[in-house]
Every structure is written in structure tokens, then in C-alpha cells.
Scaffold this motif. Structure first.
Motif, PDB file in Angstrom:
ATOM      1  N   UNK A 171       0.806  -1.226   0.000  1.00  0.00           N
ATOM      2  CA  UNK A 171       0.000   0.000   0.000  1.00  0.00           C
ATOM      3  C   UNK A 171       0.834   1.269   0.000  1.00  0.00           C
ATOM      4  N   UNK A 172       1.803   1.391   0.898  1.00  0.00           N
ATOM      5  CA  UNK A 172       2.565   2.645   0.929  1.00  0.00           C
ATOM      6  C   UNK A 172       3.490   2.701  -0.266  1.00  0.00           C
ATOM      7  N   UNK A 173       3.692   3.895  -0.787  1.00  0.00           N
ATOM      8  CA  UNK A 173       4.581   4.021  -1.945  1.00  0.00           C
ATOM      9  C   UNK A 173       5.437   5.267  -1.830  1.00  0.00           C
ATOM     10  N   UNK A 174       6.161   5.538  -2.908  1.00  0.00           N
ATOM     11  CA  UNK A 174       7.107   6.651  -2.927  1.00  0.00           C
ATOM     12  C   UNK A 174       6.507   7.931  -2.362  1.00  0.00           C
ATOM     13  N   UNK A 175       5.252   8.176  -2.691  1.00  0.00           N
ATOM     14  CA  UNK A 175       4.672   9.463  -2.311  1.00  0.00           C
ATOM     15  C   UNK A 175       4.663   9.662  -0.801  1.00  0.00           C
ATOM     16  N   UNK A 176       4.498   8.551  -0.056  1.00  0.00           N
ATOM     17  CA  UNK A 176       4.494   8.692   1.394  1.00  0.00           C
ATOM     18  C   UNK A 176       5.844   9.181   1.904  1.00  0.00           C
ATOM     19  N   UNK A 177       6.901   8.649   1.294  1.00  0.00           N
ATOM     20  CA  UNK A 177       8.242   9.063   1.693  1.00  0.00           C
ATOM     21  C   UNK A 177       8.498  10.498   1.258  1.00  0.00           C
ATOM     22  N   UNK A 178       8.127  10.831   0.026  1.00  0.00           N
ATOM     23  CA  UNK A 178       8.329  12.180  -0.482  1.00  0.00           C
ATOM     24  C   UNK A 178       7.649  13.190   0.412  1.00  0.00           C
ATOM     25  N   UNK A 179       6.369  12.878   0.739  1.00  0.00           N
ATOM     26  CA  UNK A 179       5.626  13.802   1.589  1.00  0.00           C
ATOM     27  C   UNK A 179       6.355  14.040   2.902  1.00  0.00           C
ATOM     28  N   UNK A 223      13.980  10.831   0.670  1.00  0.00           N
ATOM     29  CA  UNK A 223      14.118  10.295  -0.682  1.00  0.00           C
ATOM     30  C   UNK A 223      13.715   8.828  -0.695  1.00  0.00           C
ATOM     31  N   UNK A 224      13.280   8.392  -1.865  1.00  0.00           N
ATOM     32  CA  UNK A 224      12.834   7.015  -2.006  1.00  0.00           C
ATOM     33  C   UNK A 224      14.026   6.073  -2.107  1.00  0.00           C
ATOM     34  N   UNK A 225      14.062   5.111  -1.202  1.00  0.00           N
ATOM     35  CA  UNK A 225      15.083   4.070  -1.319  1.00  0.00           C
ATOM     36  C   UNK A 225      14.415   2.734  -1.031  1.00  0.00           C
ATOM     37  N   UNK A 226      15.053   1.685  -1.512  1.00  0.00           N
ATOM     38  CA  UNK A 226      14.473   0.359  -1.321  1.00  0.00           C
ATOM     39  C   UNK A 226      14.287   0.025   0.163  1.00  0.00           C
ATOM     40  N   UNK A 227      15.337   0.179   0.991  1.00  0.00           N
ATOM     41  CA  UNK A 227      15.143  -0.153   2.408  1.00  0.00           C
ATOM     42  C   UNK A 227      14.009   0.639   3.051  1.00  0.00           C
ATOM     43  N   UNK A 228      13.928   1.912   2.751  1.00  0.00           N
ATOM     44  CA  UNK A 228      12.870   2.709   3.374  1.00  0.00           C
ATOM     45  C   UNK A 228      11.490   2.216   2.957  1.00  0.00           C
ATOM     46  N   UNK A 229      11.364   1.882   1.692  1.00  0.00           N
ATOM     47  CA  UNK A 229      10.068   1.383   1.225  1.00  0.00           C
ATOM     48  C   UNK A 229       9.730   0.042   1.885  1.00  0.00           C
ATOM     49  N   UNK A 230      10.738  -0.827   1.927  1.00  0.00           N
ATOM     50  CA  UNK A 230      10.524  -2.154   2.509  1.00  0.00           C
ATOM     51  C   UNK A 230      10.091  -2.054   3.966  1.00  0.00           C
ATOM     52  N   UNK A 231      10.763  -1.165   4.692  1.00  0.00           N
ATOM     53  CA  UNK A 231      10.450  -1.026   6.116  1.00  0.00           C
ATOM     54  C   UNK A 231       9.073  -0.405   6.303  1.00  0.00           C
ATOM     55  N   UNK A 232       8.771   0.586   5.499  1.00  0.00           N
ATOM     56  CA  UNK A 232       7.458   1.222   5.600  1.00  0.00           C
ATOM     57  C   UNK A 232       6.352   0.223   5.290  1.00  0.00           C
ATOM     58  N   UNK A 233       6.599  -0.563   4.245  1.00  0.00           N
ATOM     59  CA  UNK A 233       5.608  -1.573   3.858  1.00  0.00           C
ATOM     60  C   UNK A 233       5.421  -2.588   4.988  1.00  0.00           C
ATOM     61  N   UNK A 234       6.536  -3.012   5.564  1.00  0.00           N
ATOM     62  CA  UNK A 234       6.451  -3.983   6.658  1.00  0.00           C
ATOM     63  C   UNK A 234       5.628  -3.427   7.818  1.00  0.00           C
ATOM     64  N   UNK A 235       5.871  -2.162   8.152  1.00  0.00           N
ATOM     65  CA  UNK A 235       5.139  -1.562   9.263  1.00  0.00           C
ATOM     66  C   UNK A 235       3.645  -1.555   8.999  1.00  0.00           C
ATOM     67  N   UNK A 236       3.284  -1.405   7.740  1.00  0.00           N
ATOM     68  CA  UNK A 236       1.867  -1.375   7.408  1.00  0.00           C
ATOM     69  C   UNK A 236       1.262  -2.754   7.359  1.00  0.00           C
TER      70      UNK A 236
END
Ligand code: ZN
Ligand code: ZN
Ligand code: ZN
Ligand code: ZN
Lengths: 146, 146
Positions: free
Chosen positions: A1-9, A13-26
Motif C-alpha cells: 500500500x505505501x509508496x514513494x509518495x508517502x516518503x516524499x511527503x 528520498x525514495x530508497x528500497x530499504x525505506x520502502x521495505x520497512x514502511x511496507x512492513x510496518x503497514x
DNA sequence: ACTATTTTGATTCTCATTATGATTTCTGGA
DNA sequence: TCCAGAAATCATAATGAGAATCAAAATAGT
């Protein structure tokens, strides 16, 4: 569900680890997790992300308001996704489960108390420690409520 | 002021370090202290007591109900003498000062909230973080009260 | 004072978290 | 696309609070 825009907001910056961790939290079934929990669940999912990165990213997320960090009694920090709805916690000292609650009257009184001392609150933490329903041997509550 | 009898009542044998530490807790101008604080103040008073002993004795005092341990945001445990009157804390994030308060309505609601979840409270912690009167630049409270 | 038991304090150890430095990945312009 | 510079990541080392060790010292009862 979470994507680049959540990080940008959040100004990150968008990075793989940040996305993976954010996704995991969700997506994790566990809502309140230590850094170690996050790290292990990433390992289980065959994601190759270092523990240091997990700590760093969680701290960045905290700074950006994406997650909330808690210090429950007895050790490690616990992180949870910030859904924008403030709540407080009951922690079962037997099974470790965490229950969330929100009580407007408590929140209101906190403001009142602070105002009386000319104290300008910018954060607070309220944790109730005890034994949850499921862990009670006898049905009764033997402890005194401090 | 504190003497052997206080330790005896707590089920602890009388020793010089325990008496010195207990006396310090009563007489220090600082009411909320880290183990390191206690250690340093003992050094300043030319008392030769090891840091390990300070940690050990404070933990024993906690177990005996002589002191209360708090986990304020950001690191080390903080200890204070247990005068038997429960209270909660406001911590100024600018100057570090700690203010005590007690609000029966908050306490009451905590019990109510727990009861509603069949949760048996045996302890709780409530900390308000913010800026105290003395540290406010302008007279106004700019922060939002979460 | 004598002895059994407890406590102390210097040191070491643990473990959560942070800092470091080398390496990799982005990014944006030529 | 190619490349330099910036930013992020990774493995590892460093840090710091607090607990564990253990020989030496203090305590309490006789
Ligand atoms: Zn609250
Ligand atoms: Zn929560
Ligand atoms: Zn309270
Ligand atoms: Zn206090």
C-alpha cells in the motif's frame, strides 16, 4: 500500500530499504515492534537490510512523523506506524501484549494540569502496566490500582 | 535524618553505603536523580562508594519500596525517594527540571479505562513533556497540546 | 573477638543503539 | 548515455547504561 509518495511527503528520498520497512510496518500483523522485530521480519522475508539501517530508518521515520517511538518498561524502544490518531497504551506484563486506548477526559485533564503550572505541553506518554484479561488465572483482579 | 531503622524496616541490613545513599536521597537538593547523579554527588562529598554499588543499592531500594524508578524520555533511569504519595511528572525539555503533580480525575479514569478492558492495572506512568514557565521565550504557548 | 554470612567495589560483560568508513546507488547535467 | 558529486547503505566498531563476577571487606550474632 505505501509508496514513494508517502516518503516524499515526509521529505525523505525514495530508497528500497525505506520502502521495505514502511511496507512492513503497514502489513505486519504486529503493530508495536522493536527495531529487532522489524529486522527479523525482514530477514524472514529474505530482504537483505542491515540492522543499523533499520535503526537509522526508524529514527528518520520518527523525525518525519511517520512512526511513533515508545519506551515501555523494561528495555527496548517500540515503534508503531503513526496513523494520526493519538492513543495511549496498556501493556500486559505477563504476555507482553499491547492494548491501545484513548480517553478524552484524561487528555483534557492533562492540558488543564499543565495550564495550571504555566507548562507548555508538547508531548506526553501514558502507559498502564498490568495483567490482561487472557492472562488472569482467577477471574479477580488482586493487585491494587496505584 | 534516615537511620538504621529505615533500612531494617525495608528488610535490608545496615551498611555504610546504603545509609549514605539513603541520606543523600533525602538531603540532596535534587529530588529526581540518575544513578550517575547519585554517584557524582557521593564523590563530591568524598564518599568512596563504587558506581556498581550505587546501581545495586538503588535497585534494592526500589525492590524494597524505598525509592521509585522512572524512565523519562531519552535514556537513563531516574530515581526518587518514595514518600508514599503517588504523583506524576512534567519534564521540561529545555532546562530538564521536573515538576510533580497529582490529578485524582486522571487516576480515576485510568482505573475506569482498565476496568472496561478487564485489564488489571498494577502500575502506570504518566509523563508530560514540554517547556516550563521559566523557559518560555515569549509568554505564549506555541506548541499544540497533543 | 570469632566465624558464618552478606555486602562491597573494581572490573568485566552484555546488549541496545549509534557512529564510522568504505562501498553502492541516485541524480542531474553534458 | 556517461560521469561526477551527493546521498544512502552495509558491515563493523564504538558507545553507554546497567548487570554479573569475584576476591576482599564489613556485618551480626555468639
Ligand atoms: Zn494520551
Ligand atoms: Zn499504539
Ligand atoms: Zn498517576
Ligand atoms: Zn517525583
Amino acid at each position: 500500500m505505501p509508496d514513494k509518495s508517502d516518503l516524499k511527503k515526509a521529505g525523505l528520498k525514495t530508497t528500497v530499504p525505506r520502502l521495505k520497512i514502511l511496507r512492513l510496518l503497514e502489513e505486519s500483523s504486529q503493530r508495536h515492534m522493536t527495531a529487532e522485530d522489524v529486522y527479523r521480519q525482514l530477514l524472514d522475508a529474505d530482504e537483505d537490510i542491515g540492522l543499523a539501517t533499520v535503526y537509522r530508518v526508524l529514527t528518520q521515520f520518527e523525525g518525519a512523523g511517520l512512526v511513533i517511538r515508545h519506551h515501555f518498561e523494561g528495555g527496548s524502544s517500540v515503534f508503531e506506524l503513526n496513523e494520526g490518531k493519538h492513543h495511549d497504551h496498556m501493556v500486559c506484563v505477563e504476555c507482553g501484549e499491547v492494548f491501545e486506548f484513548f480517553d478524552p477526559r484524561i487528555e483534557e485533564r492533562q492540558n488543564q494540569v499543565a495550564a495550571e503550572s504555566d507548562f507548555c505541553i508538547d508531548d506526553h506518554s501514558l502507559y498502564l502496566y498490568g495483567v490482561c484479561k487472557g492472562m488472569k488465572k482467577n477471574g479477580k483482579c488482586s493487585k491494587k490500582t496505584v
